[in-house]
Design a protein around this motif. Structure first.
Motif, PDB file in Angstrom:
ATOM      1  N   SER A   1       0.784  -1.236   0.000  1.00  0.00           N
ATOM      2  CA  SER A   1       0.000   0.000   0.000  1.00  0.00           C
ATOM      3  C   SER A   1       0.814   1.284   0.000  1.00  0.00           C
ATOM      4  CB  SER A   1      -0.932   0.024   1.222  1.00  0.00           C
ATOM      5  OG  SER A   1      -0.183   0.058   2.420  1.00  0.00           O
ATOM      6  N   GLN A   2       2.122   1.226   0.272  1.00  0.00           N
ATOM      7  CA  GLN A   2       2.912   2.442   0.429  1.00  0.00           C
ATOM      8  C   GLN A   2       4.086   2.481  -0.556  1.00  0.00           C
ATOM      9  OE1 GLN A   2       4.072   2.794   4.567  1.00  0.00           O
ATOM     10  NE2 GLN A   2       1.998   2.425   5.299  1.00  0.00           N
TER      11      GLN A   2
ATOM     12  N   TRP B   1      -5.864  10.181   3.613  1.00  0.00           N
ATOM     13  CA  TRP B   1      -5.630   9.797   2.216  1.00  0.00           C
ATOM     14  C   TRP B   1      -6.916   9.822   1.402  1.00  0.00           C
ATOM     15  CZ3 TRP B   1      -7.875   5.925  -0.564  1.00  0.00           C
ATOM     16  CH2 TRP B   1      -8.496   4.892   0.132  1.00  0.00           C
TER      17      TRP B   1
ATOM     18  N   HIS C   1      -0.321   5.766  -2.703  1.00  0.00           N
ATOM     19  CA  HIS C   1      -0.912   6.132  -1.412  1.00  0.00           C
ATOM     20  C   HIS C   1      -0.931   7.647  -1.334  1.00  0.00           C
ATOM     21  CE1 HIS C   1      -1.851   6.535   2.767  1.00  0.00           C
ATOM     22  NE2 HIS C   1      -1.661   5.260   3.054  1.00  0.00           N
TER      23      HIS C   1
END
Length: 298
Positions: free
Chosen positions: A206-207, A232, A254
């Protein structure tokens, strides 16, 4: 004139190589103390008018292009140890990384510190900013911490004295965390490792971990103000995914991460963050607060 030191004292030191964004100016002085006594003696002999700032791994920081006046203190190996005090308590140096702390906890069968594996910083930064992830925060595990005040005095502060709130403490200005005690609970090393693996996989998916970034840019606003949306989501709803300014970009992966795509200045990065805040304010009425620390002169 600055006090003599046993460690390393560097004038006009570049800070960009020491921070994750790889941008920004220089420190007027960079001090890397040999040990605790060296740090205390230096601060005791330093003109009280000279500002002092601690620097860990530089993972949650924008160093502005004009540089940082005064003295930047960077703790090295002498402050990076981690040892077990009892069955569920670790004593950690202020310069120890989250990876080292969580791995040592695993090896000693201490559960509840796995979340530190996901925070790319040092114990000193965790304590100052009430670092947290995956539902846990430093305030949940901190017993107390040893702090060298700007005067050079060494004091021990209990958890309650830091008056923790979300990503904030009331650590005294100019104080440097040199050690902390974390207490959690007993656990099985295999289960602890499994949780660390889960956290690592989640972050990887996710990052933008392989980019020049600074971690989470904005604090998650209170649910009652944001309709339950995280930072976010508000950034994404404001149409900022992939937004660029100079060499800075809002991450496509992200949207609460800003990225230096190559040659971004710190001014680019900070200005992009302010533009995101403006668009979110116009879109949702929410005033996002910076989580990334911004230091130095523009």
């Amino acid at each position: 004139m600055l006090p003599s030191v046993a460690g390393k004292l560097t004038p006009d030191a570049p800070l960009a190589p020491l921070v994750w964004f790889k941008s920004g100016g220089r420190a007027e002085w960079l001090f890397e103390p040999r040990d605790l006594a060296d740090l205390q003696a230096f601060l005791q002999g330093l003109d009280p008018a000279v500002t002092v700032m601690a620097l860990g791994l530089g993972s949650n920081m924008i160093v502005r292009d004009g540089g940082v006046p005064g003295v930047v203190v960077r703790l090295g190996k002498a402050f990076a140890g981690v040892r077990r005090l009892d069955a569920v308590t670790l004593e950690c140096g202020g310069g120890a990384s989250g990876i080292l702390v969580s791995s040592t906890a695993r090896d000693n069968g201490i559960a509840g510190l796995e979340f530190l594996r996901s925070i790319p910083g040092t114990v000193g930064g965790f304590v100052r900013m009430n670092g947290g992830a995956y539902g846990s925060e430093v305030k949940d595990i901190l017993v107390d911490c040893d702090v060298v005040l700007r005067s050079g005095e060494l004091v021990t502060l209990q958890n309650a004295a830091l008056r923790y709130t979300y990503r904030h403490s009331e650590l005294p200005e100019g104080a440097i965390v040199v050690a902390a005690r974390f207490r959690a609970r007993a656990g099985e090393p295999s289960a602890i490792q499994a949780e660390m693996d889960r956290i690592s996989a989640s972050r990887e998916a996710s990052q933008p971990l392989r980019s020049k970034t600074g971690g989470s840019t904005f604090k998650n606003p209170p649910p009652e103000l944001s309709g339950g949306h995280k930072a976010w989501e508000l950034v994404d709803r404001a149409g900022c995914r992939g937004l660029t300014l100079g060499g800075a970009q809002v991450s496509e992966k992200h949207t609460n991460f800003l990225i230096n795509t190559g040659e971004a200045t710190s001014s680019d990065i900070e200005a992009l963050g302010e533009e995101v805040r403006r668009r979110v304010r116009e879109s949702s009425g929410v005033e996002l607060e910076w989580e990334i620390q911004r230091v130095g002169k523009k």
